[in-house]
Scaffold this motif. Structure first.
Motif, PDB file in Angstrom:
ATOM      1  N   GLU A  49      60.976 -45.058  50.194  1.00  0.00           N
ATOM      2  CA  GLU A  49      60.133 -43.877  50.376  1.00  0.00           C
ATOM      3  C   GLU A  49      60.296 -43.321  51.796  1.00  0.00           C
ATOM      4  O   GLU A  49      60.411 -42.107  51.982  1.00  0.00           O
ATOM      5  CB  GLU A  49      58.667 -44.200  50.112  1.00  0.00           C
ATOM      6  N   TYR A  67      57.366 -27.394  51.880  1.00  0.00           N
ATOM      7  CA  TYR A  67      56.326 -28.235  51.308  1.00  0.00           C
ATOM      8  C   TYR A  67      55.059 -27.399  51.200  1.00  0.00           C
ATOM      9  O   TYR A  67      54.626 -26.798  52.183  1.00  0.00           O
ATOM     10  CB  TYR A  67      56.097 -29.438  52.233  1.00  0.00           C
ATOM     11  N   ASP A  68      54.491 -27.325  49.998  1.00  0.00           N
ATOM     12  CA  ASP A  68      53.306 -26.512  49.788  1.00  0.00           C
ATOM     13  C   ASP A  68      52.415 -27.165  48.747  1.00  0.00           C
ATOM     14  O   ASP A  68      52.846 -27.409  47.616  1.00  0.00           O
ATOM     15  CB  ASP A  68      53.715 -25.103  49.335  1.00  0.00           C
ATOM     16  N   ASN A  69      51.174 -27.456  49.114  1.00  0.00           N
ATOM     17  CA  ASN A  69      50.203 -28.055  48.195  1.00  0.00           C
ATOM     18  C   ASN A  69      50.741 -29.289  47.494  1.00  0.00           C
ATOM     19  O   ASN A  69      50.725 -29.403  46.273  1.00  0.00           O
ATOM     20  CB  ASN A  69      49.736 -27.029  47.163  1.00  0.00           C
ATOM     21  N   ASP A  70      51.247 -30.244  48.276  1.00  0.00           N
ATOM     22  CA  ASP A  70      51.782 -31.515  47.765  1.00  0.00           C
ATOM     23  C   ASP A  70      52.988 -31.356  46.848  1.00  0.00           C
ATOM     24  O   ASP A  70      53.252 -32.199  46.001  1.00  0.00           O
ATOM     25  CB  ASP A  70      50.681 -32.308  47.035  1.00  0.00           C
ATOM     26  N   ARG A  71      53.710 -30.254  46.986  1.00  0.00           N
ATOM     27  CA  ARG A  71      54.911 -30.026  46.177  1.00  0.00           C
ATOM     28  C   ARG A  71      56.060 -29.611  47.091  1.00  0.00           C
ATOM     29  O   ARG A  71      55.883 -28.840  48.024  1.00  0.00           O
ATOM     30  CB  ARG A  71      54.678 -28.946  45.130  1.00  0.00           C
TER      31      ARG A  71
END
Length: 97
Positions: A49, A67-71
């Motif tokens: 990881e 990276y946006d809203n955990d995506r």
């Protein structure tokens, strides 16, 4: 000759970069290892990881992903273009996708 060197350089980056690094990490162990031990050897004691997040950081720094809203999202212009170019290079060099 310049064209051959440029093509070879691109091909080695696409095909061999991580693969040879993985082989070198395995060779340093001098014995059969478990998958977990190999990951630690390859990542210098870190988890897979940690390694993945480090590689994602490279994509973020070069503007290939965001990276946006955990995506994680590929960037529309640069990221998509680089991905398409890499696919074409792999096709050109006969590498599996």
């Amino acid at each position: 000759m310049t064209g051959i060197l440029c093509n070879f350089t691109l091909w080695t980056l696409v095909a061999w970069g991580f693969t040879l690094s993985m082989l070198i990490a395995l060779s340093r162990e001098n014995q059969p290892v478990t998958l977990e031990d190999w990951i630690r050897a390859y990542t210098n004691g870190q988890t897979l990881e940690t390694f993945t997040l480090d590689r994602l950081g490279v994509l973020f720094r070069f503007g290939l992903a965001t990276y946006d809203n955990d995506r994680v999202i590929i960037t529309a212009k640069v990221g998509f273009l680089v991905a398409q170019m890499t696919r074409l290079l792999r096709l050109f060099f006969g590498l599996k996708q």
